[in-house]
Design a protein around this motif. Structure first.
Motif, mmCIF file in Angstrom:
data_model
loop_
_atom_site.group_PDB
_atom_site.id
_atom_site.type_symbol
_atom_site.label_atom_id
_atom_site.label_comp_id
_atom_site.label_asym_id
_atom_site.label_seq_id
_atom_site.Cartn_x
_atom_site.Cartn_y
_atom_site.Cartn_z
ATOM 1 N N LYS A 108 0.814 -1.214 0.000
ATOM 2 C CA LYS A 108 0.000 0.000 0.000
ATOM 3 C C LYS A 108 0.853 1.273 0.000
ATOM 4 C CE LYS A 108 -3.961 -2.096 0.316
ATOM 5 N NZ LYS A 108 -4.919 -2.008 -0.786
ATOM 6 N N ALA A 109 2.149 1.123 -0.159
ATOM 7 C CA ALA A 109 3.061 2.275 -0.119
ATOM 8 C C ALA A 109 2.830 3.096 1.134
ATOM 9 C CB ALA A 109 2.928 3.134 -1.367
ATOM 10 N N ALA A 110 2.715 2.387 2.277
ATOM 11 C CA ALA A 110 2.400 3.068 3.531
ATOM 12 C C ALA A 110 3.639 3.360 4.351
ATOM 13 C CB ALA A 110 1.439 2.237 4.355
ATOM 14 N N ILE A 111 4.606 2.466 4.332
ATOM 15 C CA ILE A 111 5.780 2.666 5.199
ATOM 16 C C ILE A 111 7.005 3.024 4.358
ATOM 17 C CG2 ILE A 111 6.407 0.200 5.292
ATOM 18 C CD1 ILE A 111 7.117 0.830 8.303
ATOM 19 N N PHE A 112 7.689 4.048 4.819
ATOM 20 C CA PHE A 112 8.920 4.470 4.141
ATOM 21 C C PHE A 112 9.975 4.768 5.187
ATOM 22 C CE2 PHE A 112 5.893 5.347 0.761
ATOM 23 C CZ PHE A 112 6.579 4.847 -0.324
ATOM 24 N N LEU A 113 11.234 4.633 4.770
ATOM 25 C CA LEU A 113 12.341 5.065 5.631
ATOM 26 C C LEU A 113 12.813 6.407 5.086
ATOM 27 C CD1 LEU A 113 13.263 1.553 5.444
ATOM 28 C CD2 LEU A 113 13.926 2.587 7.574
ATOM 29 N N GLN A 114 12.722 7.428 5.934
ATOM 30 C CA GLN A 114 13.025 8.775 5.458
ATOM 31 C C GLN A 114 14.530 8.964 5.278
ATOM 32 O OE1 GLN A 114 10.219 11.539 7.937
ATOM 33 N NE2 GLN A 114 10.740 9.699 9.045
ATOM 34 N N ASP A 115 14.893 9.816 4.317
ATOM 35 C CA ASP A 115 16.324 10.013 4.080
ATOM 36 C C ASP A 115 16.863 11.225 4.837
ATOM 37 O OD1 ASP A 115 15.355 12.130 2.720
ATOM 38 O OD2 ASP A 115 15.890 11.419 0.725
ATOM 39 N N ASP A 116 16.064 11.886 5.643
ATOM 40 C CA ASP A 116 16.581 13.069 6.323
ATOM 41 C C ASP A 116 16.436 13.002 7.838
ATOM 42 O OD1 ASP A 116 13.876 13.142 6.198
ATOM 43 O OD2 ASP A 116 13.732 15.315 5.910
ATOM 44 N N LYS A 117 15.887 11.919 8.381
ATOM 45 C CA LYS A 117 15.722 11.851 9.830
ATOM 46 C C LYS A 117 16.333 10.569 10.340
ATOM 47 C CE LYS A 117 11.547 14.566 10.519
ATOM 48 N NZ LYS A 117 10.549 14.374 9.429
ATOM 49 N N LEU A 118 16.940 10.662 11.552
ATOM 50 C CA LEU A 118 17.420 9.428 12.162
ATOM 51 C C LEU A 118 16.779 9.255 13.528
ATOM 52 C CD1 LEU A 118 19.725 10.935 14.006
ATOM 53 C CD2 LEU A 118 21.153 10.480 12.047
ATOM 54 N N ALA A 119 16.746 8.001 13.980
ATOM 55 C CA ALA A 119 16.147 7.715 15.279
ATOM 56 C C ALA A 119 17.088 8.257 16.342
ATOM 57 C CB ALA A 119 15.963 6.216 15.448
#
Lengths: 351, 169
Positions: free
Chosen positions: B132-143
């Motif tokens: 569903k293209a619901a989850i993404f790993l962002q390229d500008d934020k880290l945990a």
């Protein structure tokens, strides 16, 4: 001596003391900054503008650290050690002429705390006492590594003091005086001793590095094999005093080198500047003030050189250090003496 | 013996020349090198003011996307949890009630959706598995770093993309 003179001397001594401490404080900042620049970093830049309050922050940190004395240490000596290092370091700038004479209200004011005719001897005597601080600190710690570091420091200082003294004798032969003011005055204008004593200067410079325990001769504190050398057991401000004394020593030795070899407060075209101003009192004062600035510029250049070398060269091995001192520098210094003596005789014979 | 490569050199130990033994020329050369570095470009990034540029394909903190109407895309199918090699993702599915159409896109949705950031290896398999293209790993934020372990379990409150209030106006 008149009481006015005494007051002036007192003020001048306090000013010199303050300047010495200020320069030593900011040497720590510039050391870090220069190290950073040489290593392609930025260095301290958080405390105040450009990190200028960093020395204060460092001092604050040192004061708030735990004051620790090892259980089996000799308590009195342990506390006295850094005190001696600091005291001796601050004493030696007394005889250095920071400038010529100022005329204020018809009164001649010499910009030197004490003008003694044995200035050079005084500096050497005081500087060689500095090793007591390290030695006592290392001994009182009751730690074999500290003791080894202290012994290294002592033997290194004694070895290099010999070559230093010998290289200096050539200058004394030329000038015929032990007074630092007279030596400075003889280097009028651009007639600096470095032109006549290049070899002597190099020997003196190398020995100065060893005397101040700076890299490549910082063997007393070689952390790889001796942990921290003579100050292994020291923490808090007592350690700070040792490190601070080192920076004061650098300042003093830079001042001595500027005075002995680089013409002290003299600068090229001094007389042209003096004759360009018609009022003689004003002319004298202007020339003197420029001279003071020149003197400090020379001192800063040397301090920068000390730091520049520190972040360039690796440390010597101990046997190499001793070999360099005894087998190379001392014979070279004696050779320099003989050459200087020959040159002086030749000059007398020819002219 | 046959040499392994043709790069081996015969070592010769010759006497040092006087200039080499005198150290000073070499020292001067070294001083020149360090002085050159004095004026070089600095490698430092002043962190809070400047942040380091990350690669476009860098995988950072997860986000649960909303669709163009602001409804959550996730249908709690569990494929991401199955695909996760570190077993960091857990979820509980629920049925959408009438009147919640603007909140959830499909009839089924995730009541809870948790990712344990201590387990997550940021491999991006969840992103690939999601139909569903619901989850993404962002390229500008880290945990970011935390002091407590349970603060690393990210629930829906920290994962779901916030509603774009500026666009609805």
């Amino acid at each position: 001596m008149e009481s006015v003179d005494l007051i002036y001397k007192g003020i001048f001594i306090l000013v010199i003391f303050g300047i010495t401490l200020l320069i030593a404080t900011y040497s720590t900042y510039f050391e870090r900054k220069i190290a950073a620049f040489i290593q392609d970093r930025v260095g301290p830049n958080r405390a105040g503008p450009f990190g200028l309050l960093q020395p204060l922050a460092d001092a604050g940190k040192l004061f708030f650290k735990e004051e620790f004395i090892p259980a089996k240490a000799n308590k009195a000596l342990f506390i006295i050690g850094p005190g001696i290092a600091m005291l001796v370091a601050t004493m030696s700038s007394a005889v250095i002429p920071f400038g010529d004479m100022l005329i204020v209200g018809g009164r001649e004011i010499w910009l030197q705390a004490i003008d003694v005719n044995i200035g050079v001897l005084y500096v050497f005597g005081i500087v060689s006492l500095g090793v007591y601080g390290l030695m006592i600190g290392g001994w009182a710690s009751n730690n074999k590594f500290s003791l080894l570091g202290a012994i290294r420091a002592a033997s290194q200082n004694i070895s290099y003091e010999l070559a230093m003294g010998l290289s200096l004798i050539a200058v004394l032969m030329m000038t015929g005086s032990l007074s630092l003011r007279e030596i400075a005055e003889q280097q009028q204008g651009f007639n600096w001793n470095i032109w006549y004593q290049p070899l002597g200067f190099i020997i003196f410079l190398v020995c100065a590095f060893a005397e101040t325990n700076r890299t490549p001769f910082d063997l007393p504190e070689s952390e790889a094999e001796l942990i921290g050398g003579y100050h292994t057991e020291y923490g808090s401000m007592k350690l700070g005093m040792y490190l601070f004394a080192e920076y004061i020593n650098i300042f003093v030795v830079s001042a001595v080198m500027s005075t002995l070899y680089f013409g002290a407060y003299n600068f090229p075209f001094m007389e042209n500047l003096r004759s360009a101003i018609s009022d003689p009192v004003l002319a004298n004062n202007v020339v003197t003030m420029v001279g003071v600035a020149v003197m400090f510029a020379k001192i800063f250049a040397f301090i920068f050189f000390f730091m520049w070398v520190r972040w360039t060269l690796p440390r010597f091995r101990y046997d190499q250090l001793m070999k360099l001192g005894w087998q190379i520098l001392i014979p070279l210094a004696i050779l320099n003496m003989v050459l200087t003596g020959g040159a002086i005789l030749l000059k007398d014979y020819l002219f | 013996m046959e040499p392994l490569s043709n790069r081996s050199k015969k070592v010769q130990k010759r006497e040092m020349t006087f200039a080499e033994r005198a150290y000073l020329p070499a020292i001067a050369q070294g001083l020149g090198i360090t002085l050159k570095h004095f004026f070089k470009k600095k490698a430092t990034i002043n962190y809070p003011e400047q942040t380091r540029e990350r690669s476009d394909i860098w995988r950072g903190l997860h986000v649960l996307k909303r669709d163009e109407n602001g409804a959550e895309r996730c249908t709690a199918c569990g494929l991401c949890a199955v695909a996760c090699p570190a077993e960091a993702i857990t979820m509980i599915a629920g049925e959408r009630k009438a009147g919640e159409e603007h909140l959830y896109r499909e009839e089924k949705y995730a009541v809870t959706y948790e990712i344990n950031m201590l387990r997550c290896i940021f491999c991006g398999m969840c992103e690939e598995a999601c139909p569903k293209a619901a989850i993404f790993l962002q390229d500008d934020k880290l945990a970011p770093a935390r002091y407590e372990r349970d603060e690393f379990i990210y629930g829906k409150d920290r994962l779901v993309e916030p509603l774009k209030t500026t666009e609805t106006k």
